[in-house]
Design a protein around this motif. Structure first.
Motif, mmCIF file in Angstrom:
data_model
loop_
_atom_site.group_PDB
_atom_site.id
_atom_site.type_symbol
_atom_site.label_atom_id
_atom_site.label_comp_id
_atom_site.label_asym_id
_atom_site.label_seq_id
_atom_site.Cartn_x
_atom_site.Cartn_y
_atom_site.Cartn_z
ATOM 1 N N ARG A 7 46.811 -10.554 36.857
ATOM 2 C CA ARG A 7 47.811 -9.538 36.490
ATOM 3 C C ARG A 7 47.949 -8.495 37.590
ATOM 4 N NH1 ARG A 7 46.026 -8.047 30.502
ATOM 5 N NH2 ARG A 7 44.353 -9.526 30.841
ATOM 6 N N ILE A 8 46.830 -8.104 38.175
ATOM 7 C CA ILE A 8 46.872 -7.139 39.272
ATOM 8 C C ILE A 8 47.608 -7.747 40.470
ATOM 9 C CG2 ILE A 8 45.445 -5.942 40.991
ATOM 10 C CD1 ILE A 8 43.384 -5.509 38.693
ATOM 11 N N GLN A 9 47.316 -8.996 40.789
ATOM 12 C CA GLN A 9 47.997 -9.644 41.912
ATOM 13 C C GLN A 9 49.495 -9.793 41.646
ATOM 14 O OE1 GLN A 9 45.430 -13.107 42.263
ATOM 15 N NE2 GLN A 9 44.520 -12.256 44.126
ATOM 16 N N PHE A 10 49.877 -10.069 40.400
ATOM 17 C CA PHE A 10 51.300 -10.142 40.056
ATOM 18 C C PHE A 10 51.964 -8.781 40.255
ATOM 19 C CE2 PHE A 10 54.702 -9.668 36.859
ATOM 20 C CZ PHE A 10 55.582 -10.618 37.357
ATOM 21 N N GLY A 11 51.311 -7.712 39.783
ATOM 22 C CA GLY A 11 51.838 -6.364 39.982
ATOM 23 C C GLY A 11 51.957 -6.024 41.459
ATOM 24 N N LEU A 12 50.976 -6.452 42.246
ATOM 25 C CA LEU A 12 51.028 -6.200 43.688
ATOM 26 C C LEU A 12 52.153 -6.992 44.348
ATOM 27 C CD1 LEU A 12 47.212 -6.122 44.434
ATOM 28 C CD2 LEU A 12 48.808 -4.231 44.783
ATOM 29 N N MET A 13 52.411 -8.204 43.875
ATOM 30 C CA MET A 13 53.532 -8.980 44.429
ATOM 31 C C MET A 13 54.865 -8.298 44.113
ATOM 32 S SD MET A 13 52.693 -11.300 46.424
ATOM 33 C CE MET A 13 54.350 -11.852 46.692
ATOM 34 N N TYR A 110 44.855 -9.969 48.990
ATOM 35 C CA TYR A 110 43.792 -10.787 49.581
ATOM 36 C C TYR A 110 42.416 -10.300 49.129
ATOM 37 C CZ TYR A 110 40.400 -12.531 52.901
ATOM 38 O OH TYR A 110 39.276 -13.082 53.452
ATOM 39 N N LEU A 111 42.192 -9.000 49.160
ATOM 40 C CA LEU A 111 40.890 -8.467 48.750
ATOM 41 C C LEU A 111 40.584 -8.810 47.295
ATOM 42 C CD1 LEU A 111 40.965 -4.981 50.522
ATOM 43 C CD2 LEU A 111 39.617 -7.006 51.159
ATOM 44 N N TYR A 112 41.591 -8.756 46.425
ATOM 45 C CA TYR A 112 41.372 -9.152 45.036
ATOM 46 C C TYR A 112 41.095 -10.649 44.926
ATOM 47 C CZ TYR A 112 41.985 -4.932 42.321
ATOM 48 O OH TYR A 112 41.787 -3.705 41.757
ATOM 49 N N SER A 113 41.648 -11.455 45.836
ATOM 50 C CA SER A 113 41.407 -12.898 45.761
ATOM 51 C C SER A 113 39.972 -13.251 46.142
ATOM 52 C CB SER A 113 42.399 -13.653 46.637
ATOM 53 O OG SER A 113 42.094 -13.479 47.996
ATOM 54 N N ILE A 114 39.325 -12.463 46.988
ATOM 55 C CA ILE A 114 37.941 -12.751 47.371
ATOM 56 C C ILE A 114 36.931 -11.957 46.554
ATOM 57 C CG2 ILE A 114 38.613 -13.390 49.718
ATOM 58 C CD1 ILE A 114 37.362 -10.704 50.639
ATOM 59 N N LEU A 115 37.388 -11.109 45.671
ATOM 60 C CA LEU A 115 36.507 -10.224 44.910
ATOM 61 C C LEU A 115 35.448 -10.990 44.131
ATOM 62 C CD1 LEU A 115 35.969 -7.297 43.928
ATOM 63 C CD2 LEU A 115 37.477 -7.824 42.017
ATOM 64 N N GLU A 116 35.841 -12.050 43.453
ATOM 65 C CA GLU A 116 34.901 -12.792 42.619
ATOM 66 C C GLU A 116 33.876 -13.565 43.445
ATOM 67 O OE1 GLU A 116 34.745 -12.407 39.360
ATOM 68 O OE2 GLU A 116 36.454 -11.037 39.449
ATOM 69 N N LYS A 117 34.159 -13.822 44.702
ATOM 70 C CA LYS A 117 33.251 -14.590 45.558
ATOM 71 C C LYS A 117 32.211 -13.704 46.240
ATOM 72 C CE LYS A 117 36.976 -17.776 46.450
ATOM 73 N NZ LYS A 117 38.301 -17.393 46.801
#
Length: 129
Positions: A7-13, A110-117
């Motif tokens: 949801r955060i990534q969608f809002g950022l897009m 990008y930072l949110y995409s690597i957050l879980e890793k």
């Protein structure tokens, strides 16, 4: 049914789209500006509460206040954004102001995409004296 990060990534897009729209909108196209601002407002409506919920879920119970305290440093952006935006406007112009905003939003995606890793400390195992 989507995760908080999605949801955060969608809002950022949506925010990226609004910034690019603002960058390319002709100066005299009034309804173009209105449309871009509506998209930006929708992005903010999604982002702000969702990011707060994400911080709440990310923080260990005994450090929740510290996490929200650290997250409140974004308020400094409200103080320095006019200065930074003014410098960019003065030296590069409005087009680059919005493009830089879009690029920064892409970095956050990008930072949110690597957050879980990323590794997280085991707060339960740490002794706090």
């Amino acid at each position: 049914g989507y995760s908080l990060v999605h949801r955060i990534q969608f809002g950022l897009m949506l925010l990226v789209c609004s910034q690019v729209w603002l960058a390319y909108n002709p100066i005299d196209l009034f309804w173009g500006w209105i449309g871009a601002v509506v998209v930006m407002s929708l992005a903010e409506t999604i982002l702000f509460p969702t990011m707060n919920v994400h911080i709440d879920r990310l923080a260990p119970k005994h450090l929740r206040g510290a996490y929200f305290g650290a997250a409140s440093f974004y308020d400094l952006g409200f103080a320095f954004a006019p200065l930074g935006g003014g410098i960019i406007l003065d030296h590069l112009g409005g087009y680059w102001l919005f493009i830089i905003g879009a690029l920064l939003s892409l970095v956050v995606i990008y930072l949110y995409s690597i957050l879980e890793k990323l590794p997280r400390p085991d707060f339960a195992a740490l002794k706090l004296d």
